[in-house]
Design a protein around this motif. Structure first.
Motif, PDB file in Angstrom:
ATOM      1  N   ARG A 192      47.419  42.679  30.074  1.00  0.00           N
ATOM      2  CA  ARG A 192      46.482  41.700  29.101  1.00  0.00           C
ATOM      3  C   ARG A 192      46.180  40.231  29.249  1.00  0.00           C
ATOM      4  O   ARG A 192      47.664  39.839  29.845  1.00  0.00           O
ATOM      5  CB  ARG A 192      46.569  42.029  27.508  1.00  0.00           C
ATOM      6  N   SER A 193      45.217  39.794  29.526  1.00  0.00           N
ATOM      7  CA  SER A 193      45.231  38.431  29.887  1.00  0.00           C
ATOM      8  C   SER A 193      44.655  37.358  29.473  1.00  0.00           C
ATOM      9  O   SER A 193      42.862  37.736  28.874  1.00  0.00           O
ATOM     10  CB  SER A 193      45.312  37.698  30.922  1.00  0.00           C
ATOM     11  N   ALA A 194      44.326  36.029  28.820  1.00  0.00           N
ATOM     12  CA  ALA A 194      44.078  36.145  27.555  1.00  0.00           C
ATOM     13  C   ALA A 194      42.809  33.997  28.667  1.00  0.00           C
ATOM     14  O   ALA A 194      41.431  34.281  27.919  1.00  0.00           O
ATOM     15  CB  ALA A 194      44.230  34.318  26.143  1.00  0.00           C
ATOM     16  N   LEU A 195      43.042  34.578  29.749  1.00  0.00           N
ATOM     17  CA  LEU A 195      41.967  34.152  30.462  1.00  0.00           C
ATOM     18  C   LEU A 195      41.227  34.665  31.585  1.00  0.00           C
ATOM     19  O   LEU A 195      40.548  34.473  31.690  1.00  0.00           O
ATOM     20  CB  LEU A 195      42.984  33.481  31.857  1.00  0.00           C
ATOM     21  N   GLN A 196      41.115  35.900  31.844  1.00  0.00           N
ATOM     22  CA  GLN A 196      40.137  36.768  32.187  1.00  0.00           C
ATOM     23  C   GLN A 196      39.052  37.158  31.686  1.00  0.00           C
ATOM     24  O   GLN A 196      38.551  37.117  30.357  1.00  0.00           O
ATOM     25  CB  GLN A 196      40.896  38.577  32.376  1.00  0.00           C
ATOM     26  N   GLU A 197      38.311  36.542  32.030  1.00  0.00           N
ATOM     27  CA  GLU A 197      36.618  36.389  31.872  1.00  0.00           C
ATOM     28  C   GLU A 197      35.320  37.149  32.372  1.00  0.00           C
ATOM     29  O   GLU A 197      34.323  37.319  31.494  1.00  0.00           O
ATOM     30  CB  GLU A 197      36.133  34.488  32.113  1.00  0.00           C
ATOM     31  N   LYS A 198      36.650  37.802  33.139  1.00  0.00           N
ATOM     32  CA  LYS A 198      35.104  39.457  33.727  1.00  0.00           C
ATOM     33  C   LYS A 198      36.249  40.352  34.422  1.00  0.00           C
ATOM     34  O   LYS A 198      37.476  40.403  33.949  1.00  0.00           O
ATOM     35  CB  LYS A 198      34.439  38.639  34.863  1.00  0.00           C
ATOM     36  N   VAL A 199      35.549  41.695  34.775  1.00  0.00           N
ATOM     37  CA  VAL A 199      35.569  42.264  35.403  1.00  0.00           C
ATOM     38  C   VAL A 199      36.502  41.805  35.973  1.00  0.00           C
ATOM     39  O   VAL A 199      36.122  41.495  36.736  1.00  0.00           O
ATOM     40  CB  VAL A 199      35.319  43.722  35.592  1.00  0.00           C
ATOM     41  N   ALA A 200      37.734  42.166  35.892  1.00  0.00           N
ATOM     42  CA  ALA A 200      39.224  42.661  37.147  1.00  0.00           C
ATOM     43  C   ALA A 200      38.536  43.658  38.574  1.00  0.00           C
ATOM     44  O   ALA A 200      38.956  44.830  37.416  1.00  0.00           O
ATOM     45  CB  ALA A 200      40.152  42.731  36.806  1.00  0.00           C
ATOM     46  N   ILE A 201      39.040  43.978  39.325  1.00  0.00           N
ATOM     47  CA  ILE A 201      37.980  44.376  40.478  1.00  0.00           C
ATOM     48  C   ILE A 201      40.190  45.048  41.181  1.00  0.00           C
ATOM     49  O   ILE A 201      40.298  43.907  41.292  1.00  0.00           O
ATOM     50  CB  ILE A 201      37.490  44.664  41.436  1.00  0.00           C
ATOM     51  N   ASN A 202      40.486  45.864  40.833  1.00  0.00           N
ATOM     52  CA  ASN A 202      41.739  46.568  41.617  1.00  0.00           C
ATOM     53  C   ASN A 202      41.589  47.285  42.580  1.00  0.00           C
ATOM     54  O   ASN A 202      40.497  48.563  43.193  1.00  0.00           O
ATOM     55  CB  ASN A 202      42.109  47.045  40.259  1.00  0.00           C
ATOM     56  N   VAL A 203      41.945  47.162  44.464  1.00  0.00           N
ATOM     57  CA  VAL A 203      41.681  47.951  45.550  1.00  0.00           C
ATOM     58  C   VAL A 203      43.253  48.330  45.645  1.00  0.00           C
ATOM     59  O   VAL A 203      43.919  46.832  45.917  1.00  0.00           O
ATOM     60  CB  VAL A 203      40.930  46.743  46.087  1.00  0.00           C
ATOM     61  N   GLU A 204      43.408  49.332  45.633  1.00  0.00           N
ATOM     62  CA  GLU A 204      44.315  50.064  47.135  1.00  0.00           C
ATOM     63  C   GLU A 204      43.840  50.812  48.138  1.00  0.00           C
ATOM     64  O   GLU A 204      43.402  51.471  47.977  1.00  0.00           O
ATOM     65  CB  GLU A 204      44.997  50.767  46.168  1.00  0.00           C
ATOM     66  N   PHE A 205      44.341  50.311  49.601  1.00  0.00           N
ATOM     67  CA  PHE A 205      43.504  50.355  50.504  1.00  0.00           C
ATOM     68  C   PHE A 205      45.097  51.175  51.488  1.00  0.00           C
ATOM     69  O   PHE A 205      45.961  50.417  51.826  1.00  0.00           O
ATOM     70  CB  PHE A 205      42.617  49.843  51.455  1.00  0.00           C
ATOM     71  N   ASN A 206      44.868  52.852  51.543  1.00  0.00           N
ATOM     72  CA  ASN A 206      46.112  53.386  52.563  1.00  0.00           C
ATOM     73  C   ASN A 206      45.681  54.181  53.500  1.00  0.00           C
ATOM     74  O   ASN A 206      44.516  54.749  53.332  1.00  0.00           O
ATOM     75  CB  ASN A 206      47.019  53.822  51.140  1.00  0.00           C
ATOM     76  N   VAL A 207      46.617  54.552  54.693  1.00  0.00           N
ATOM     77  CA  VAL A 207      46.348  54.716  55.134  1.00  0.00           C
ATOM     78  C   VAL A 207      47.122  56.099  55.549  1.00  0.00           C
ATOM     79  O   VAL A 207      48.429  56.015  55.898  1.00  0.00           O
ATOM     80  CB  VAL A 207      46.464  54.051  56.768  1.00  0.00           C
ATOM     81  N   ALA A 208      46.500  57.596  55.979  1.00  0.00           N
ATOM     82  CA  ALA A 208      47.711  58.324  55.812  1.00  0.00           C
ATOM     83  C   ALA A 208      48.388  58.194  56.847  1.00  0.00           C
ATOM     84  O   ALA A 208      48.043  57.894  57.927  1.00  0.00           O
ATOM     85  CB  ALA A 208      46.623  60.132  55.959  1.00  0.00           C
ATOM     86  N   SER A 209      49.585  58.823  56.836  1.00  0.00           N
ATOM     87  CA  SER A 209      50.642  59.332  58.180  1.00  0.00           C
ATOM     88  C   SER A 209      50.405  59.571  59.359  1.00  0.00           C
ATOM     89  O   SER A 209      50.859  59.190  60.349  1.00  0.00           O
ATOM     90  CB  SER A 209      51.950  58.864  58.084  1.00  0.00           C
ATOM     91  N   PHE A 210      49.180  60.688  58.928  1.00  0.00           N
ATOM     92  CA  PHE A 210      48.819  61.750  60.260  1.00  0.00           C
ATOM     93  C   PHE A 210      47.131  61.029  60.487  1.00  0.00           C
ATOM     94  O   PHE A 210      46.788  61.879  61.697  1.00  0.00           O
ATOM     95  CB  PHE A 210      47.906  62.965  60.062  1.00  0.00           C
ATOM     96  N   SER A 211      47.490  59.935  60.395  1.00  0.00           N
ATOM     97  CA  SER A 211      45.633  59.175  60.595  1.00  0.00           C
ATOM     98  C   SER A 211      45.115  59.391  61.878  1.00  0.00           C
ATOM     99  O   SER A 211      44.422  59.757  62.595  1.00  0.00           O
ATOM    100  CB  SER A 211      45.091  58.598  59.531  1.00  0.00           C
ATOM    101  N   SER A 212      46.318  58.541  62.385  1.00  0.00           N
ATOM    102  CA  SER A 212      46.479  58.176  63.857  1.00  0.00           C
ATOM    103  C   SER A 212      48.012  58.369  64.510  1.00  0.00           C
ATOM    104  O   SER A 212      48.796  58.658  64.661  1.00  0.00           O
ATOM    105  CB  SER A 212      46.241  56.854  64.049  1.00  0.00           C
ATOM    106  N   GLY A 213      48.057  58.899  65.831  1.00  0.00           N
ATOM    107  CA  GLY A 213      49.173  58.777  66.775  1.00  0.00           C
ATOM    108  C   GLY A 213      49.579  57.204  66.650  1.00  0.00           C
ATOM    109  O   GLY A 213      50.838  57.154  67.789  1.00  0.00           O
TER     110      GLY A 213
END
Length: 243
Positions: free
Chosen positions: A60-81
């Motif tokens: 919780r944050s009293a300063l948050q006035e709009k929706v917070a968007i959290n993004v997590e981006f990962n690459v599978a270890s087998f996705s590329s050589g």
């Protein structure tokens, strides 16, 4: 090594003409446990997206006035050589996650959204170029699938410059040849840019034709996403009517 990326006949290494997109395949509702989800293929680049929320924030944050968007981006270890240095790759993943977050912040429109969060999880299963724009497009589909209100759909595409010609939707070989590249995000209805990022040095004389082609590609991708959303909506309406 960009000299051999176009054949004398004007064909690229994967057989496409310079202004051609790769084949796009996508669907929504791939994870029952998520609020929204999607899977997309841009050629051989494959990405999964899952959306959770809106929900109460974990911190919780009293300063948050709009929706917070959290993004997590990962690459599978087998996705590329390709075996890149882990620290450098981790920084790149964080950069992409930040770009995606900034891309969606202006368009997500939740009433009474203060002190709520939306989590977007993106997993790149296979890498063949265009990781950023594939992730953006997958996230758009997953957000729509979750019923998150947006003022407009966001879609993205890349373009580069080879042998005095702009090329659309770069693949892995083209990206690794250090082709000057722009990745852009646009709004489907208004055409406004939400994202412009470049890889490698780009001559200003080439900027306008590359940007124009990337915008055209983004428009074409938007039509594919829209058709996918329409089909998904019809399926859900049909399922609800038979319950």
């Amino acid at each position: 090594m960009s000299f051999d990326l176009l054949s004398p006949e004007g064909l690229r290494v994967d057989g496409r003409r310079p202004p051609e997109l790769r084949r796009i395949s996508c669907r929504t509702g791939v994870f029952a446990q998520a609020d929204g989800s999607a899977y997309i293929e841009h050629g051989n680049t494959k990405c999964l997206a899952a959306v959770y929320g809106p929900h109460e924030p974990h911190k919780r944050s009293a300063l948050q006035e709009k929706v917070a968007i959290n993004v997590e981006f990962n690459v599978a270890s087998f996705s590329s050589g390709d075996r890149k240095h882990s620290g450098r790759q981790d920084r790149r993943l964080l950069e992409i996650a930040t770009l995606i977050k900034q891309n969606f912040e202006p368009v997500i429109s939740l009433p009474h959204s203060a002190r709520t969060e939306i989590d977007i999880f993106l997993q790149l299963l296979q890498v063949d170029g265009g990781a950023l724009h594939a992730a953006v497009n997958a996230a758009t589909l997953a957000l729509v699938d979750a019923g998150i209100p947006m003022t407009d759909y966001v879609c993205a595409c890349s373009a580069g410059f080879v042998n005095n010609a702009p090329i659309l939707d770069l693949n892995y070989i083209e990206e690794n040849a250090e082709v000057p590249t722009l990745t852009i995000g646009t709004l489907v209805k208004s055409g406004k840019l939400t994202l412009v990022t470049s890889e490698h040095k780009l001559h200003m004389d080439h900027f306008e034709p590359i940007l124009r082609l990337a915008c055209e590609g983004s428009k074409q991708i938007g039509e594919v996403l829209d058709e996918t959303i329409r089909k998904s909506t019809k399926r859900m309406a049909l399922a609800a009517s038979t319950d």
